[in-house]
Design an enzyme around this catalytic site. Structure first.
Site, PDB file in Angstrom:
ATOM      1  N   LYS A  12     127.402  -8.660  58.024  1.00 24.97           N
ATOM      2  CA  LYS A  12     126.445  -7.766  57.701  1.00 24.97           C
ATOM      3  C   LYS A  12     127.236  -6.561  56.860  1.00 24.97           C
ATOM      4  CE  LYS A  12     122.864  -8.908  60.976  1.00 24.97           C
ATOM      5  NZ  LYS A  12     122.041  -8.473  62.375  1.00 24.97           N
ATOM      6  N   TYR A  52     114.310 -12.896  57.122  1.00 26.76           N
ATOM      7  CA  TYR A  52     113.874 -12.233  58.488  1.00 26.76           C
ATOM      8  C   TYR A  52     112.520 -12.495  58.844  1.00 26.76           C
ATOM      9  CZ  TYR A  52     118.434 -10.543  59.924  1.00 26.76           C
ATOM     10  OH  TYR A  52     119.604 -10.208  60.452  1.00 26.76           O
ATOM     11  N   ASN A 115     125.013  -4.490  64.217  1.00 29.75           N
ATOM     12  CA  ASN A 115     125.738  -5.497  64.913  1.00 29.75           C
ATOM     13  C   ASN A 115     126.783  -6.476  64.252  1.00 29.75           C
ATOM     14  OD1 ASN A 115     123.772  -6.942  63.874  1.00 29.75           O
ATOM     15  ND2 ASN A 115     123.040  -7.634  66.075  1.00 29.75           N
ATOM     16  N   HIS A 118     125.210 -12.111  61.562  1.00 32.77           N
ATOM     17  CA  HIS A 118     124.223 -12.602  61.959  1.00 32.77           C
ATOM     18  C   HIS A 118     124.611 -14.186  62.182  1.00 32.77           C
ATOM     19  CE1 HIS A 118     120.353 -14.853  61.588  1.00 32.77           C
ATOM     20  NE2 HIS A 118     120.790 -15.770  60.703  1.00 32.77           N
ATOM     21  N   GLU A 129     118.247 -21.845  57.058  1.00 37.37           N
ATOM     22  CA  GLU A 129     118.962 -20.679  56.613  1.00 37.37           C
ATOM     23  C   GLU A 129     120.215 -20.991  55.572  1.00 37.37           C
ATOM     24  OE1 GLU A 129     118.182 -17.755  60.464  1.00 37.37           O
ATOM     25  OE2 GLU A 129     120.258 -18.432  60.027  1.00 37.37           O
TER      26      GLU A 129
HETATM   27  N1  UDP Z   1     117.433  -5.559  65.456  1.00 35.95           N
HETATM   28  C1  UDP Z   1     117.202  -4.341  65.573  1.00 35.95           C
HETATM   29  N2  UDP Z   1     116.509  -3.896  66.781  1.00 35.95           N
HETATM   30  C2  UDP Z   1     116.236  -4.530  67.710  1.00 35.95           C
HETATM   31  C3  UDP Z   1     116.505  -5.990  67.827  1.00 35.95           C
HETATM   32  C4  UDP Z   1     116.818  -6.523  66.667  1.00 35.95           C
HETATM   33  O1  UDP Z   1     117.594  -3.732  64.971  1.00 35.95           O
HETATM   34  O2  UDP Z   1     115.643  -4.270  68.811  1.00 35.95           O
HETATM   35  C5  UDP Z   1     118.136  -6.423  64.558  1.00 35.95           C
HETATM   36  C6  UDP Z   1     119.577  -6.633  64.794  1.00 35.95           C
HETATM   37  O3  UDP Z   1     120.328  -6.389  63.755  1.00 35.95           O
HETATM   38  C7  UDP Z   1     119.278  -8.441  65.123  1.00 35.95           C
HETATM   39  C8  UDP Z   1     118.284  -8.646  64.065  1.00 35.95           C
HETATM   40  O4  UDP Z   1     117.417  -7.666  64.172  1.00 35.95           O
HETATM   41  O5  UDP Z   1     120.938  -8.960  64.691  1.00 35.95           O
HETATM   42  C9  UDP Z   1     117.559  -9.690  64.255  1.00 35.95           C
HETATM   43  O6  UDP Z   1     117.118  -9.932  65.828  1.00 35.95           O
HETATM   44  P1  UDP Z   1     117.325 -11.051  66.833  1.00 35.95           P
HETATM   45  O7  UDP Z   1     116.570 -10.605  68.039  1.00 35.95           O
HETATM   46  O8  UDP Z   1     117.132 -12.245  65.810  1.00 35.95           O
HETATM   47  O9  UDP Z   1     119.171 -10.947  66.970  1.00 35.95           O
HETATM   48  P2  UDP Z   1     120.396 -11.737  66.814  1.00 35.95           P
HETATM   49  O10 UDP Z   1     119.660 -13.127  66.822  1.00 35.95           O
HETATM   50  O11 UDP Z   1     120.766 -11.364  65.449  1.00 35.95           O
HETATM   51  O12 UDP Z   1     121.058 -11.548  67.919  1.00 35.95           O
HETATM   52 MG    MG Z   2     118.024 -13.995  65.586  1.00 38.84          MG
END
Ligand code: UDP
Ligand code: MG
Length: 136
Positions: A12, A52, A115, A118, A129
């Site tokens: 990212k 997303y 974070n 992805h 994807e």
């Molecule tokens: N995210 C965020 N705030 C939240 C939860 C998620 O900004 O409270 C962002 C974060 O970058 C995350 C992405 O949204 O990686 C997608 O969320 P998901 O729950 O799918 O997490 P992941 O699969 O990336 O662990």
């Molecule tokens: Mg996710």
């Protein structure tokens, strides 16, 4: 029995901005992931919104899409036995604060939104994807 899978990984903007992409690619290789395809790109916000879409009702959706389109990203197709789950484990929890030692998000993640990586969350979503970024 062998279960070779492919998964989509994204380094990212927060990580690419800190020039961590080569270091993160080396971690994947050291864990026996094969990088089948990769490209460094910057996407439009409209593309991030499409990618997303599953999160469109979430309060963080708009900021998330602004963020993913805010700078260059590295998109990769990773291959390994059970790649989807193996990648999720190597990434660590969504919130770097909750991520276990030895995970990419523990090491590099700044916050729940920034974070660093992805990874697809299922084999089915991995196909969708991978197609999203690499359909010719
Ligand atoms: N995210 C965020 N705030 C939240 C939860 C998620 O900004 O409270 C962002 C974060 O970058 C995350 C992405 O949204 O990686 C997608 O969320 P998901 O729950 O799918 O997490 P992941 O699969 O990336 O662990
Ligand atoms: Mg996710």
């Amino acid at each position: 029995m062998s279960n070779l899978e492919q998964t989509l990984s994204i380094i990212k903007p927060d990580a690419v901005e800190r020039n961590l992409d080569d270091e993160i690619k080396e971690i994947f290789k050291s864990k026996d992931f094969i990088i089948l395809k990769e490209k460094k790109i910057q996407i439009e916000k409209s593309e991030a919104e499409k990618f997303y879409k599953v999160h469109e009702t979430k309060p963080f959706y708009n900021d998330l899409c602004t963020y993913l389109s805010s700078g260059p990203i590295v998109v990769m197709v990773l291959e390994k036995e059970n790649a989807v789950l193996a990648n999720r484990k190597l990434m660590g929890a969504t919130n770097p604060k909750d991520a276990e030692d030895g995970t990419i998000r523990k090491k590099y993640g700044i916050s729940i939104d920034k974070n660093s990586v992805h990874g697809s969350d299922s084999v089915e979503n991995a196909k969708i994807e991978i197609d999203f970024f690499f359909k010719d």
